[in-house]
Design a protein around this motif. Structure first.
Motif, short mmCIF file in Angstrom:
data_model
loop_
_atom_site.label_atom_id
_atom_site.label_comp_id
_atom_site.label_asym_id
_atom_site.label_seq_id
_atom_site.Cartn_x
_atom_site.Cartn_y
_atom_site.Cartn_z
N LEU A 283 15.25 18.30 -25.07
CA LEU A 283 15.42 18.86 -23.73
C LEU A 283 15.78 20.35 -23.81
N GLU A 284 16.68 20.66 -24.72
CA GLU A 284 17.07 22.07 -24.87
C GLU A 284 15.86 22.90 -25.30
N LEU A 286 12.69 22.25 -24.83
CA LEU A 286 11.76 22.34 -23.71
C LEU A 286 12.20 23.42 -22.74
N GLU A 287 13.48 23.45 -22.44
CA GLU A 287 13.95 24.40 -21.43
C GLU A 287 13.93 25.84 -21.96
N THR A 289 11.76 26.87 -23.99
CA THR A 289 10.34 27.21 -24.01
C THR A 289 9.84 27.55 -22.61
N LEU A 290 10.19 26.72 -21.64
CA LEU A 290 9.75 26.99 -20.26
C LEU A 290 10.31 28.32 -19.76
N ASP A 291 11.54 28.62 -20.15
CA ASP A 291 12.13 29.91 -19.76
C ASP A 291 11.39 31.09 -20.37
N TYR A 306 8.95 26.56 -29.20
CA TYR A 306 9.47 25.18 -29.10
C TYR A 306 10.02 24.72 -30.44
N GLU A 369 9.06 13.69 -23.44
CA GLU A 369 9.41 14.51 -22.29
C GLU A 369 8.22 15.45 -22.10
N GLU A 371 5.93 17.94 -18.97
CA GLU A 371 5.84 18.47 -17.61
C GLU A 371 4.48 19.15 -17.44
N GLN A 385 8.71 17.07 -11.07
CA GLN A 385 10.10 17.31 -10.68
C GLN A 385 11.03 16.15 -11.00
N ARG A 388 14.96 15.44 -15.57
CA ARG A 388 14.66 15.48 -17.01
C ARG A 388 15.67 14.70 -17.83
#
Lengths: 394, 394
Positions: A283-284, A286-287, A289-291, A306, A369, A371, A385, A388
């Motif tokens: 999760l960390e 992923l976040e 990476t999305l940021d 990632y 996980e 999106e 949405q 997560r």
């Protein structure tokens, strides 16, 4: 035609044909033979479920309108789902279907020849399920004066950057995906059979949310349970869920054939610490990476960001971190153009759409996980949405 | 392996391999490269939903056991769904996935060469979705000393006559199909949205009947409504059903990947006389045909008997009257061997299984009726049992 089966304006189709013709021109292709159902749909709107028999949409540089050739009985589907005039819908009779003596590509070659395209530079989609080895053999043998050029993914690359209407459909597809994920996780209880969870998901995918109903699924629902969560691509069984068990879901919503994918992991009962650690690391990463994703980044950067974020947790995902997503027909919603994988130097730009896939499959367990998102002018808009992270259902 | 994912005895798989090897020998093939998911499943049991990436099961005359080659992450699916030892499961890394530089067939060619098969007589399934034009090109280029022989449908012909266990699965698939048909027709009411009828069907297909749960669907649910009933292959929309409207359904039940198909027509409100006449003519012709089918008949006879019985009503169905059915993966449950169509001289024998398809599509309307059956020693056993004929829901 049925107006509620026309998903885009006539102008948007005209723009698409122009964009395809421009790319054809760049590649020295005069006549493009599309066999991929998603490309036929993109160029014409054709949405019959007839691609199991040979069919083709053809775009020539010398005319504005494409033509469609398929099984005679499916012309009716073209009438309902496209704006194409009947003169551009050509059907072959059933003696071409599953015959060992006649092949639909021979019929198609005759139609090309009739139109003066028999000795042109012809593009074919060599790496597509619906252009088999025999299709290539029959088409080339039947058009000895043509020059064949590989046009695999030519239209797919045109599809990469989405229009506002396409993005709206992907947002709606994400609504469907979220609703299906919720229906599945809500249905998971000790003793409930896996197939009953699947039924809840399949129904939610098409019932939809308010007026947003869903189309037939593109990919099957992946739903490994228990020891099988180390498998990415297994369907459900009829087993009752155990009191304490992990369940992974990868599923999609489909709206006007546009797909948004989502993956989540659930654990009935208290999850083992090893799985929880994997979940929080994933999760960390992923976040992070999305940021970091924004226009100008290369596709391969996503893989490295990632995996870089995973490194401190001693984790690594060797398979790609995601791919371009959009229109899909079974068995796949993958666009086949951009992958988040080393060596893919595609520059990411606004309104490209991706499925970022953080599936961590280990020998002893697995956590998923994913999106679906688009690039904005400065970052990302995540369509899916559903909350997560690992859901523990005590 | 997960024992509830092993659908046949080890002996039945050994018999299958022997039967395939015998046919290979008859065709002068030393090494058979199967890419059709249904043939891979038949020979090995492999049931991962990974066929959207390249994979292959290989049978050689010089060994008893097949090997499987696919994407690395999917070896776990093979472990769960087959009895194959891990040494016979070979995975390629993700740099072969959707790459323009490397192709999985190059990897596969290396594996063939390693095993001493690189200069053998190699059979390939040229007319199969999962052996694309580029697959053929890459495999043949990578094995310049091999002789390639077209083995399209070689395994399909072995699959034509079913074993007792296969027949049992098709009976169970028919239970699922009947239950789904009932769920759909029960759900049809004026004002109900088409997608809600679809949701009821999709859920029933997998919830099943008692312990008989369903697998992921093979073909999409065809559900044309209203003026669209002249289309064979259209999916649902989100429109509410009108007070008076026709609805056609073609759907399947899937049990252990074995399919039974069924089609029925419904009319909300009183049906027009023209549709009722078509329905009763179709039904009579279907029943005349089913009564006539027995071992010794040729496949084409079925077409002629059916159309002969229609003749006095001034009707004719130009497309095939049906086809062999059995194992299926999206997009198709058709076996690609026998068609009920002029020119098909296959002699029908006991335990062949067929989907007899009496779809009558006219310009102004359409009526569908289909059943799945096997040949017995003297006639037919029809698996699908939902009441025949046009359902009028007043």
């Amino acid at each position: 035609m049925a107006s509620d089966r026309l998903y885009f304006t006539a102008n948007e189709y005209a723009d698409r044909i122009q964009a395809i013709q421009k790319r054809m021109n760049d590649h020295g292709i005069e006549v493009l033979c599309m066999t991929a159902p998603e490309n036929i749909f993109y160029a014409t709107g054709y949405d019959g479920w007839s691609f199991y028999t040979h069919q083709m949409a053809i775009i020539s540089l010398d005319q504005k309108e494409p033509i469609w050739i398929g099984r005679e009985m499916d012309i009716a589907c073209a009438v309902e789902t496209t704006r194409m005039p009947e003169k551009d819908l050509i059907g072959y009779s059933d003696d071409y279907v599953d015959s060992t003596e006649k092949h639909a590509m021979e019929f198609i070659a005759q139609e090309l020849t009739k139109r003066g395209w028999g000795s042109k530079k012809i593009g074919v989609e060599s790496e597509n399920y619906f252009f088999t080895a025999r299709c290539a053999e029959k088409l080339t043998q039947s058009l000895p004066n043509a020059t064949f050029i590989d046009a695999t993914n030519l239209v797919n690359w045109v599809r990469l950057v989405k229009s506002p209407q396409e993005i709206q459909y992907m947002r709606e597809a994400a609504l469907l995906a979220d609703a299906a994920m919720k229906a599945g996780i809500d249905a998971m209880e000790p003793g409930t059979r896996e197939c009953d969870v699947a039924a809840a998901i399949l129904a939610a995918q098409v019932k939809g949310v308010g007026d947003v109903f869903g189309d037939p699924a593109t990919e099957i629902l992946a739903m490994p349970v228990g020891q099988e969560v180390n498998c990415p691509h297994l369907a459900w069984t009829g087993r009752p869920l155990a009191n304490s068990t992990p369940i992974n879901l990868e599923l999609g919503g489909v709206r006007r054939r546009y797909n948004s994918g989502i993956s989540r992991s659930t654990h009935l009962g208290k999850a083992p610490d090893s799985l929880k650690s994997l979940a929080s690391a994933t999760l960390e990463a992923l976040e992070v990476t999305l940021d970091a994703i924004k226009p100008g980044l290369l596709a391969e950067d996503v893989f490295h960001i990632y995996n870089g974020a995973l490194e401190k947790y001693g984790q690594h995902k060797p398979s790609r971190t995601g791919y371009a997503i959009g229109i899909g027909y079974p068995p796949v919603w993958i666009e086949r153009t951009v992958s988040f994988f080393p060596g893919d130097k595609t520059v990411l730009t606004e309104n490209m759409t991706f499925h970022i896939m953080c599936g961590m499959w280990r020998d002893e367990d697995g956590f998923v996980e994913s999106e679906t998102f688009r690039l904005t002018d400065s970052g990302v808009e995540v369509f899916t949405q559903y909350p997560r992270g690992l859901t523990e259902k005590a």
